[in-house]
Design an enzyme around this catalytic site. Structure first.
Site, PDB file in Angstrom:
ATOM      1  N   LYS A   1     -29.361 -35.461 -18.756  1.00 21.24           N
ATOM      2  CA  LYS A   1     -29.520 -34.690 -17.523  1.00 21.24           C
ATOM      3  C   LYS A   1     -30.907 -34.860 -16.907  1.00 21.24           C
ATOM      4  O   LYS A   1     -31.310 -34.103 -16.056  1.00 21.24           O
ATOM      5  CB  LYS A   1     -29.226 -33.208 -17.785  1.00 21.24           C
ATOM      6  N   CYS A   2     -31.604 -35.886 -17.317  1.00 26.58           N
ATOM      7  CA  CYS A   2     -32.955 -36.174 -16.821  1.00 26.58           C
ATOM      8  C   CYS A   2     -32.859 -37.010 -15.551  1.00 26.58           C
ATOM      9  O   CYS A   2     -31.932 -37.793 -15.372  1.00 26.58           O
ATOM     10  CB  CYS A   2     -33.712 -36.941 -17.900  1.00 26.58           C
ATOM     11  N   GLY A   3     -33.828 -36.870 -14.679  1.00 27.25           N
ATOM     12  CA  GLY A   3     -33.872 -37.680 -13.479  1.00 27.25           C
ATOM     13  C   GLY A   3     -34.017 -39.165 -13.767  1.00 27.25           C
ATOM     14  O   GLY A   3     -33.747 -40.012 -12.926  1.00 27.25           O
ATOM     15  N   LEU A   4     -34.421 -39.493 -15.008  1.00 27.42           N
ATOM     16  CA  LEU A   4     -34.553 -40.891 -15.398  1.00 27.42           C
ATOM     17  C   LEU A   4     -33.301 -41.414 -16.103  1.00 27.42           C
ATOM     18  O   LEU A   4     -33.307 -42.529 -16.624  1.00 27.42           O
ATOM     19  CB  LEU A   4     -35.776 -41.072 -16.310  1.00 27.42           C
ATOM     20  N   ALA A   5     -32.230 -40.647 -16.120  1.00 25.29           N
ATOM     21  CA  ALA A   5     -31.007 -41.064 -16.811  1.00 25.29           C
ATOM     22  C   ALA A   5     -30.487 -42.423 -16.361  1.00 25.29           C
ATOM     23  O   ALA A   5     -29.900 -43.143 -17.173  1.00 25.29           O
ATOM     24  CB  ALA A   5     -29.922 -39.995 -16.677  1.00 25.29           C
TER      25      ALA A   5
END
Length: 110
Positions: free
Chosen positions: A34-38
Site C-alpha cells: 500500500k506504499c506509493g512506491l508499490a
C-alpha cells in the site's frame, strides 16, 4: 553466524534456511503493497525475469512497521502477484528495524 544460517518463513507459513540460495545472487527487499512506491514491483519483476536463469533471486519481505501493508503475508503476496505479476518468493510480514527486527534484517544492517 552468516546469512545462510538464518531461517525465514514463506507467506504460506513454510519455514526454510537461506542456505538453499548458496551460490546465488540475492536481492533482499522490504516491500509494502500500500506504499506509493508499490509500482516498484513491476521493475523488480522485470529484473527477476531477466536474471533468474543466471542464479539471481529476489526475496520479498513485507513489513507493516510503516502502516503500508495489508493484513496478512498471504494477502500481501496475492496483491503483488495479481496487481504486479510478481513471481519471486514472498515471505511473512516481518519487522525490519528496531529491537524486534527479524534476524535477517539485523544482519543486513549491522
Amino acid at each position: 553466524m552468516n546469512i545462510y544460517d538464518i531461517s525465514v518463513t514463506m507467506e504460506n507459513g513454510e519455514a526454510y534456511q537461506l542456505d538453499r540460495y548458496k551460490g546465488k545472487t540475492l536481492l533482499i527487499v522490504n516491500t509494502a503493497t500500500k506504499c506509493g512506491l508499490a509500482p516498484q514491483f513491476d521493475e523488480l519483476q522485470k529484473l527477476y525475469d531477466k536474471y533468474k536463469a543466471e542464479d539471481f533471486v529476489i526475496l520479498g519481505f513485507p513489513s507493516n512497521q510503516f502502516k503500508q501493508e495489508v493484513a496478512t503475508a498471504e494477502d500481501a503476496a496475492e496483491a503483488c502477484r495479481m496487481t504486479y505479476g510478481v513471481s519471486f518468493p514472498m515471505h511473512e510480514i516481518v519487522k525490519i528495524n528496531g529491537k524486534d527486527a527479524h534476524p535477517l534484517f539485523k544482519m543486513l544492517t549491522d
